[in-house]
Enzyme design. Structure first.
Site, PDB file in Angstrom:
ATOM      1  CG  ASP A 145      -1.972   1.048   1.262  1.00  0.00           C
ATOM      2  OD1 ASP A 145      -2.926   1.022   0.486  1.00  0.00           O
ATOM      3  OD2 ASP A 145      -1.797   1.952   2.112  1.00  0.00           O
ATOM      4  CE1 TYR A 251      -4.416   7.491   0.675  1.00  0.00           C
ATOM      5  CE2 TYR A 251      -4.002   7.581   3.048  1.00  0.00           C
ATOM      6  CZ  TYR A 251      -4.278   6.856   1.900  1.00  0.00           C
ATOM      7  OH  TYR A 251      -4.426   5.496   1.972  1.00  0.00           O
ATOM      8  CG  HIS A 309      -5.541  -3.150  -0.270  1.00  0.00           C
ATOM      9  ND1 HIS A 309      -4.910  -2.576  -1.351  1.00  0.00           N
ATOM     10  CD2 HIS A 309      -5.079  -2.485   0.823  1.00  0.00           C
ATOM     11  CE1 HIS A 309      -4.110  -1.600  -0.937  1.00  0.00           C
ATOM     12  NE2 HIS A 309      -4.196  -1.530   0.379  1.00  0.00           N
TER      13      HIS A 309
END
Length: 330
Positions: A145, A251, A309
């Site tokens: 990730d 982010y 994921h």
């Protein structure tokens, strides 16, 4: 700094020890509790104290200090414990594992401000960790990730400090934004990234009712949901003051207001990609990085058809086996 939770998850037992300090000319390490992964692999929790602008690094060290090192990087909203299923296998295969909490996460340092979570400061912390542990060049850096994005940036910024790179359900940050804007399916899957650009509100939503949203995600998202004790430890780490904002700042640093991750450079080492095919967040089409940013990347994927994921949780043995095979390739 708060001591780690004394809960025991499926990764093994934790044993408190007295702190001691090992000093060097530019940094020092505090040795904290020990932990057992699997049945027989003992690891130490350590905190590397670094001077600003670098941040302190909390990490787990397992295996023989003279063995080839593997640096393992977690994603959002995870921490070093994401590798609970891989650490024993790697150590038994003859490798040393260094698994840090990335800058901002868990017990690692949490500098203020979005720009503190760009590729340069984040990867420089990791380079300092390898230097302190006397690792001239890691056999591989492994990332899941956001840890994959950090791993690609590390390879570009510190190419002599690793020999290989392995990516688990992660993408090269330089190509992600263009793919999101050109692929409607990925655009819909990435809705939460836009929400995370907002100030304060994401922290309120994610932490509401004792992090109820994260607890639900970890209960229903993986093919093999985490045990309650492991989820509790994840929430404990996210609830440390400043940790959630720091994690969201990755982010924000990558978002349009800063665009710090849009040009991290090319990865010059061989790349393995492992992929859980039932990923709700990333399209498999973007798994293999293009040749201009990773010219030595393997053009085929190690695909785990039943994994999500969270491939390292869903298929711990298969992921470990594929990783060890890659590490042993000449």
């Amino acid at each position: 700094w708060r001591r780690a939770s004394s809960r025991t998850g499926r990764h093994g037992a934790k044993h408190p020890v007295r702190w001691r300090t090992a000093a060097s000319s530019s940094s020092s390490v505090e040795v904290q509790e020990t932990e057992t992964f699997g049945d027989d692999v003992h690891a130490q929790h350590r905190i590397l104290r670094l001077d600003a602008p670098r941040a302190d690094v909390h990490y787990v060290s397992a295996g023989d200090d003279t063995a080839p090192a593997v640096l393992m990087l977690h994603g959002f909203p995870d921490n070093h414990a994401t590798w609970r299923g891989q650490i024993p296998a790697l150590v038994r295969a003859g490798f040393r594992v260094l698994a840090p909490d990335l800058r901002g996460y868990g017990r690692s340092g949490k500098p203020a401000g979005v720009v503190a979570y760009g590729p340069a400061p984040v990867t420089d912390d990791l380079a300092a960790l390898l230097d302190h542990e006397r690792v001239d060049s890691a056999r591989a850096v492994v990332g899941h990730d956001w840890g994959a994005a950090v791993a690609y940036a590390f390879a570009a910024r510190h190419p002599t400090k690793l020999q290989k790179l392995s990516v688990l359900n992660g993408v090269h940050p330089a190509v992600f934004l263009d793919f999101v804007l050109s692929n409607p399916t990925q655009f819909l899957k990435s809705y939460y990234i836009g929400f995370f650009q907002l100030p304060a509100l994401p922290e309120l939503v994610l932490s509401f009712a004792d992090f109820a949203m994260l607890r639900v995600v970890f209960a229903i998202d993986p093919a093999k949901p985490l045990e309650r004790s492991d989820v509790d430890e994840l929430v404990d780490a996210c609830s440390i003051p400043g940790a959630l904002t720091a994690a969201l700042n990755y982010y924000r640093a990558a978002g349009p207001a800063h665009s710090l991750w849009s040009d991290v450079g090319a990865c010059p080492v061989p790349v393995q990609v492992q992929w859980g095919a039932r990923d709700r967040y990333l399209e498999e089409k973007i798994a293999i990085p293009p040749a201009d940013v990773a010219p030595l990347a393997n053009r085929s994927i190690v695909r785990h058809p039943d994994a999500t994921h969270w491939v390292q949780w869903d298929e711990p043995d298969a992921v470990s086996d594929a990783l060890i095979e890659f590490l042993n390739e000449k």
